[in-house]
Motif scaffolding. Structure first.
Motif, PDB file in Angstrom:
ATOM      1  N   MET A   1       0.736  -1.046   0.013  1.00  0.00           N
ATOM      2  CA  MET A   1      -0.028  -0.044   0.058  1.00  0.00           C
ATOM      3  C   MET A   1       0.712   1.282  -0.039  1.00  0.00           C
ATOM      4  O   MET A   1       1.948   1.390   0.608  1.00  0.00           O
ATOM      5  CB  MET A   1      -0.903  -0.045   1.418  1.00  0.00           C
ATOM      6  CG  MET A   1      -2.174  -0.764   1.065  1.00  0.00           C
ATOM      7  SD  MET A   1      -3.139  -0.536   2.429  1.00  0.00           S
ATOM      8  CE  MET A   1      -2.600  -1.927   3.394  1.00  0.00           C
ATOM      9  N   ASP A   2       0.151   2.371  -0.462  1.00  0.00           N
ATOM     10  CA  ASP A   2       1.005   3.604  -0.514  1.00  0.00           C
ATOM     11  C   ASP A   2       0.129   4.746   0.116  1.00  0.00           C
ATOM     12  O   ASP A   2      -0.697   5.142  -0.345  1.00  0.00           O
ATOM     13  CB  ASP A   2       1.415   4.125  -2.103  1.00  0.00           C
ATOM     14  CG  ASP A   2       1.988   5.440  -2.055  1.00  0.00           C
ATOM     15  OD1 ASP A   2       2.388   5.710  -1.077  1.00  0.00           O
ATOM     16  OD2 ASP A   2       2.084   6.105  -3.236  1.00  0.00           O
ATOM     17  N   ILE A   3       0.552   4.753   1.540  1.00  0.00           N
ATOM     18  CA  ILE A   3      -0.464   5.619   2.207  1.00  0.00           C
ATOM     19  C   ILE A   3       0.608   6.626   2.862  1.00  0.00           C
ATOM     20  O   ILE A   3       1.460   6.261   3.281  1.00  0.00           O
ATOM     21  CB  ILE A   3      -1.046   4.659   3.453  1.00  0.00           C
ATOM     22  CG1 ILE A   3      -2.264   3.865   2.640  1.00  0.00           C
ATOM     23  CG2 ILE A   3      -1.990   5.675   4.301  1.00  0.00           C
ATOM     24  CD1 ILE A   3      -2.829   2.816   3.768  1.00  0.00           C
ATOM     25  N   SER A   4      -0.005   7.904   2.946  1.00  0.00           N
ATOM     26  CA  SER A   4       0.687   9.048   3.703  1.00  0.00           C
ATOM     27  C   SER A   4      -0.122   9.806   4.491  1.00  0.00           C
ATOM     28  O   SER A   4      -1.363   9.529   4.306  1.00  0.00           O
ATOM     29  CB  SER A   4       1.422   9.832   2.744  1.00  0.00           C
ATOM     30  OG  SER A   4       0.695  10.412   1.894  1.00  0.00           O
TER      31      SER A   4
END
Length: 136
Positions: A1-4
């Motif tokens: 996942m690409d979560i910020s």
């Protein structure tokens, strides 16, 4: 996942005092300032980091919050136990000196913590705990 992390929320009960702290003392950019129903939501963030913001929000603005809950929130804000955030800087001692000299409410001078970081702490005008850590 690409979560910020895009935005965090901190309560403020005096928009002008909040601006004085976050913009004028910490040097954050004002990204948005929205008024509605006699309240203001102010979005600020560190220069050069447009994807990360803090939204300074009126406490208990949610219509589902009861009067008793609003009272508890006000009491917790006054004690500094309702909201907080941890910031980082390459030189915590120099940052501490600048923030202290600007008149911020000092909670803790810079110290080496037993868990491996050097940090200091202030309260913003609403009572929120603002910890600033040394970035490695």
């Amino acid at each position: 996942m690409d979560i910020s992390i895009h935005a965090s929320f901190l309560p403020q009960d005096d928009p002008d005092a909040a601006l004085g702290f976050y913009r004028d003392i910490l040097g954050f950019e004002v990204r948005n300032d929205v008024g509605y129903g006699g309240m203001r939501w102010i979005t600020v963030g560190p220069a050069g980091q447009p994807a990360t913001s803090i939204v300074l929000t009126p406490p208990a603005a949610d219509p589902g919050v009861t009067d008793d809950e609003r009272k508890v929130i006000a009491e917790m804000m006054a004690k500094g136990t309702y909201g907080g955030i941890v910031l980082a800087t390459p030189d915590v001692d120099a940052t501490f000196e600048r923030v202290q000299a600007a008149g911020a409410d000092v909670v803790q001078e810079p110290i080496d913590q037993p868990y491996g970081v050097r940090d200091c702490a202030f309260r913003d005008p609403a009572g929120n705990m603002i910890r600033i850590q040394q970035r490695g």
